[in-house]
Design a protein around this motif. Sequence first.
Motif, PDB file in Angstrom:
ATOM      1  N   GLY A 268     -12.827  18.194   0.020  1.00 47.09           N
ATOM      2  CA  GLY A 268     -12.983  17.994  -1.381  1.00 47.09           C
ATOM      3  C   GLY A 268     -14.261  18.230  -1.233  1.00 47.09           C
ATOM      4  N   PRO A 269     -15.402  17.720  -2.274  1.00 42.65           N
ATOM      5  CA  PRO A 269     -17.052  18.026  -2.147  1.00 42.65           C
ATOM      6  C   PRO A 269     -17.605  17.597  -1.643  1.00 42.65           C
ATOM      7  CG  PRO A 269     -15.850  15.654  -3.862  1.00 42.65           C
ATOM      8  CD  PRO A 269     -14.842  16.353  -3.306  1.00 42.65           C
ATOM      9  N   HIS A 270     -17.247  16.440  -0.698  1.00 42.15           N
ATOM     10  CA  HIS A 270     -17.351  15.958   0.115  1.00 42.15           C
ATOM     11  C   HIS A 270     -17.840  16.285   1.958  1.00 42.15           C
ATOM     12  CE1 HIS A 270     -17.429  12.271  -2.013  1.00 42.15           C
ATOM     13  NE2 HIS A 270     -16.089  12.464  -2.146  1.00 42.15           N
ATOM     14  N   GLU A 271     -19.217  16.199   2.489  1.00 41.00           N
ATOM     15  CA  GLU A 271     -19.430  16.476   4.288  1.00 41.00           C
ATOM     16  C   GLU A 271     -19.731  15.664   4.458  1.00 41.00           C
ATOM     17  OE1 GLU A 271     -22.829  19.326   6.430  1.00 41.00           O
ATOM     18  OE2 GLU A 271     -22.718  19.581   4.351  1.00 41.00           O
ATOM     19  N   VAL A 272     -18.685  15.341   5.678  1.00 44.93           N
ATOM     20  CA  VAL A 272     -18.252  14.344   7.154  1.00 44.93           C
ATOM     21  C   VAL A 272     -18.785  14.934   7.932  1.00 44.93           C
ATOM     22  CG1 VAL A 272     -17.517  12.573   7.710  1.00 44.93           C
ATOM     23  CG2 VAL A 272     -16.256  13.784   5.438  1.00 44.93           C
ATOM     24  N   PRO A 273     -20.255  14.469   8.267  1.00 40.87           N
ATOM     25  CA  PRO A 273     -20.491  14.714   9.764  1.00 40.87           C
ATOM     26  C   PRO A 273     -20.058  14.457  11.021  1.00 40.87           C
ATOM     27  CG  PRO A 273     -22.458  13.609   7.949  1.00 40.87           C
ATOM     28  CD  PRO A 273     -21.221  13.173   7.802  1.00 40.87           C
ATOM     29  N   GLN A 341     -11.564   0.751   8.810  1.00 39.65           N
ATOM     30  CA  GLN A 341     -10.365   1.363   7.903  1.00 39.65           C
ATOM     31  C   GLN A 341     -11.523   1.138   6.457  1.00 39.65           C
ATOM     32  OE1 GLN A 341      -9.086   3.400   9.494  1.00 39.65           O
ATOM     33  NE2 GLN A 341      -7.694   2.238  10.798  1.00 39.65           N
ATOM     34  N   SER A 342     -12.117   0.205   6.320  1.00 35.49           N
ATOM     35  CA  SER A 342     -12.382   0.339   4.806  1.00 35.49           C
ATOM     36  C   SER A 342     -13.477   0.741   4.566  1.00 35.49           C
ATOM     37  CB  SER A 342     -12.531  -1.121   4.224  1.00 35.49           C
ATOM     38  OG  SER A 342     -13.000  -0.499   3.541  1.00 35.49           O
ATOM     39  N   VAL A 343     -14.644   0.969   5.903  1.00 31.84           N
ATOM     40  CA  VAL A 343     -15.724   1.402   6.062  1.00 31.84           C
ATOM     41  C   VAL A 343     -15.867   2.807   6.333  1.00 31.84           C
ATOM     42  CG1 VAL A 343     -17.844   1.109   7.452  1.00 31.84           C
ATOM     43  CG2 VAL A 343     -16.817  -1.336   6.963  1.00 31.84           C
ATOM     44  N   VAL A 344     -15.081   3.049   7.105  1.00 33.88           N
ATOM     45  CA  VAL A 344     -14.738   4.922   7.256  1.00 33.88           C
ATOM     46  C   VAL A 344     -14.417   5.511   6.041  1.00 33.88           C
ATOM     47  CG1 VAL A 344     -13.163   6.534   8.183  1.00 33.88           C
ATOM     48  CG2 VAL A 344     -13.573   3.979   9.682  1.00 33.88           C
ATOM     49  N   ALA A 345     -13.733   5.482   5.104  1.00 34.64           N
ATOM     50  CA  ALA A 345     -13.338   5.186   4.161  1.00 34.64           C
ATOM     51  C   ALA A 345     -14.639   5.654   2.637  1.00 34.64           C
ATOM     52  CB  ALA A 345     -11.751   5.053   2.962  1.00 34.64           C
ATOM     53  N   LEU A 349     -16.491   8.789   0.942  1.00 36.09           N
ATOM     54  CA  LEU A 349     -16.378   8.915  -0.707  1.00 36.09           C
ATOM     55  C   LEU A 349     -17.954   9.072  -0.924  1.00 36.09           C
ATOM     56  CD1 LEU A 349     -13.700   6.829  -1.497  1.00 36.09           C
ATOM     57  CD2 LEU A 349     -13.809   8.917  -1.504  1.00 36.09           C
ATOM     58  N   ASP A 350     -19.417   7.692  -0.278  1.00 33.18           N
ATOM     59  CA  ASP A 350     -20.514   8.159  -0.451  1.00 33.18           C
ATOM     60  C   ASP A 350     -21.418   9.043   0.452  1.00 33.18           C
ATOM     61  OD1 ASP A 350     -19.507   5.669  -2.344  1.00 33.18           O
ATOM     62  OD2 ASP A 350     -19.988   4.023  -0.268  1.00 33.18           O
ATOM     63  N   ASP A 351     -20.396   9.704   1.026  1.00 33.75           N
ATOM     64  CA  ASP A 351     -21.380  10.582   1.462  1.00 33.75           C
ATOM     65  C   ASP A 351     -22.449  10.073   2.560  1.00 33.75           C
ATOM     66  OD1 ASP A 351     -20.211  13.468   1.251  1.00 33.75           O
ATOM     67  OD2 ASP A 351     -20.626  12.416  -1.050  1.00 33.75           O
ATOM     68  N   ARG A 352     -22.445   8.249   3.365  1.00 35.25           N
ATOM     69  CA  ARG A 352     -22.786   8.012   3.940  1.00 35.25           C
ATOM     70  C   ARG A 352     -22.841   8.177   5.316  1.00 35.25           C
ATOM     71  NH1 ARG A 352     -25.878   3.597   2.447  1.00 35.25           N
ATOM     72  NH2 ARG A 352     -25.760   2.834   3.674  1.00 35.25           N
ATOM     73  N   ALA A 353     -22.346   8.384   5.886  1.00 41.14           N
ATOM     74  CA  ALA A 353     -21.844   8.714   7.610  1.00 41.14           C
ATOM     75  C   ALA A 353     -23.223   8.990   8.329  1.00 41.14           C
ATOM     76  CB  ALA A 353     -20.765   9.394   7.774  1.00 41.14           C
TER      77      ALA A 353
END
Length: 671
Positions: A268-273, A341-345, A349-353
Motif C-alpha cells: 500500500g503506502p508503505h515501503e518495506v526495506p 510479530q507486533s514489532v514487525v507489523a 506501518l511506521d516505515d521504521r524498518a
Amino acid sequence: MKILDVGRTKLPRDQAWKFWLKSLTLVLLICLGCLSGLVPVMLLDRAILDLLLANTVSKQSATDTVVVDIDEVSLATVGQWPWPRYRIAALVDRISAAQPSAIALDFLLPESDRTSLTEIQRAFKRDFNIDVGFVGVPAGLMDNDGYLGHQMAQADALGARYFYFDHTTKDDQPLRPGIGIEGRVDLLLLAQASGVLDNVDTIARQTQYSGFVNVRHDNDDLLRQVPLLIAYKGVVHPSLALSATMRALGMASARVESNRNGLSLRVGPHEVPLDSSGHMRLRFNGPASHYRSISAVDVLAGRIRTEDLQGKIVFVGSSAVGLNDTHVTAVDHTFSGLKIQSVVAQNILDDRAVRIPKWDGWLIFALAGSVALVLCHLFVAGYSLAVLAGISGAAGLGFMALTTTVFFHNSMYFRVAAPLLMLCLLQALFIMVRLASHRHQVKHWHKQLEKARQLTIESMAAVAETRDPETGAHIKRTQNYVRAIARRLRHTGHYVDTLTKDYIHLLFLSAPLHDIGKVGVPDAILLKPGPLTDQEWITMRKHAEFGKQIILSTADSLEGDNFLTIASEIAASHHEKWNGGGYPLGLVGQEIPLSGRIMAVADIYDALISRRCYKEPFSHERSITMMHELRGKTFDPLVFDAFIEIEDEIKQIAAEFRDEGEMEKLDTQTA
C-alpha cells in the motif's frame, strides 16, 4: 626514543614508496572486506548496529498492534496448553466482537483436538468397537477443530504455518497464502522450503489467509532480522505479521520493487526495506514492555474495553515460559516471539524498518579511502603520531556521527565498521613503520658510532705504528689472536659471565692499542738493535703506564658506556705475569684483568714468531715449546690452554697477516 612525539619525522624517499604500497594495500583489503562481508568487519558492524538500536529507541508504545497473550495467568485459570479448540474459538469470537483491523493466531494446531466429541466417538469405536452417541449437542459443536475453523473464517482470522528446510513433507493440496506477491520477485534469492507444518486440515481448509512464523537468528543468537518472504513449491509465502498487516490495510497483494536504495516491498503506502533474501531488519520502540499485551483470560472474562482492540492488529499467542518462545534482541534479552510479530507489523506501518542501502559500501569505500590517503600523506610528510591519532579520532567520530544521524532520522544504517577498522589498523601501521624507521636510524647511528670507535682506535694505533714500523702487521695479528682465544674460552665454558659477545667485540677493537704507550719511549731505546741496559729496561717498561694514561685521558672526554675501558686495561696489564713477576704493578693471578691475560699470550706468541731489530723470528713449533715453559708462570693456565687448543687457527691468522718484509722474502724464495 619517543614515538608519540610532537615533532615531524619525515620518511626517507626510499622508504616512502614502500609505505604507500603497504598502506594502499591495507585500505584496499579492508574496503573489499567491507563489500565481501569479512568476518571482523561484519561483527563490528553488528555491534555498532546493536548500539544504535539500543540507544535510538522511540520509547513510545506501539499504537497499531496488540497481543492477546495466553500467559501464565491464563493457563493457571483456564487450564494448561493446548486448550480445547472451542475455548480458542470463544477467544477469537470475543476479539472479533471488538472489531480489530486483523486477527492472527501465532500458534499451530497440527493435530486433532482429542477433547472433540467426534474424536471421542472415534476412540471408542477404535478401542472398544462401541458406537457412542451424544444427545442435545448442536452439530457444529461435535467437531472442535471444525468449530474453531468456522469461527476463524467468520472473524477473517489468519492462521500460522511453519516451513521446514531440512526435510520434505507430503501435501494433499497446493498451499495458498491468500496473499499475492508481485513485481521483481526474480531479484530475490528467497529461502526455498522443502516441507511445511500446517494446522489440522479441518482448520486449514476454512482459513483463507495465512502466514509463516519462521524466525532467523544471526550466528551470535541475536534476532536482528526476520524473513518476510519464503518460497515453497514455486509459491512465495508471506510471514504472519506481513499477512496480518496487509489484511489490516485491505491489501490483497504486495509488490517487490528495486530503486537506488535497494530492494523493497511495497505494501500500500508503505515501503518495506528488504535484503536479497527477503528479510527485514527490525527496529524497536523499546523493550518488550512497549508493545501492549492483554491477558487472554481477561478477554474471555470480558474485562477489557472495546477500544483496546478496535482497529488494531491483534496477534494471539503465548509467552508462557514453558513454550520457550523467547528471543535475545539488542534492546531486550527476553523478547517473546508473540511480541516480535507486533514489532514487525508496527515497523511496516511506521516505515521504521532498518535499511542498509546498496550503495553504502561504495560510499564508505570513498570516504575511507580519502581519509586514508590524507593520513598516509601526512605520515610520509613527517607529522607526529599524536597528530595522526587526533585526525584519525576525529574522522572516526565523524563517521559515527554521520551514521547515527542518518539512522535516527531515516532508519538507514551506513556500515562504518570498515573505515573504523581501517583507521585503527593504519594507526598500528604508522606505529610499526615509525618504530622501524627509528630502529633503522638507531642501527645507522650505531654503525656510525662503531666506525668512529674503530677510526679512533686505528688512529691511535697508527701513532704507535709509526714509531715501530717493523711491527705493522703485529697489530692485526694480535687483534685476531685475542678474539680467537676469547671465543675458545667462552666455548669451553670459562669466564662466560665476562666473555659476552659485546665484550669479545670490544676486546677485538681495543687490542691494537696495547702498545700505544710506546709513543712515550725514546727512539734510541725503542729501535735499539741490541740488548737493553737495566736503565733502558726501566724506561721501556714505562710504556704500559704511558699507554693507560693516554687512553684514559681520551676516555675522560667520552660520556656513557666507555669503549676505551678495556683498551686501558690491556695497555696497562698485558705485561703482568700470572706469578706476579710482571710489570708495572706486579699483579698476581686473577688480579690481572682477563683482557690483559689474553693479550699477554697473544703478544708474546707474536713477538716470538716475528722478526725484530734485536732478533730473528722463531718457528711456530719452537715458539710453542718456549711458551709451554711459561704456563702458570707468565700465562694464565686456562688462557694458555685455550690458545693451544686453537693452534691451527692461530697459525692461519699468523700466515694471513704476515709482515710485508716476510711476504716479500717468501715471494723471492718462491720465484
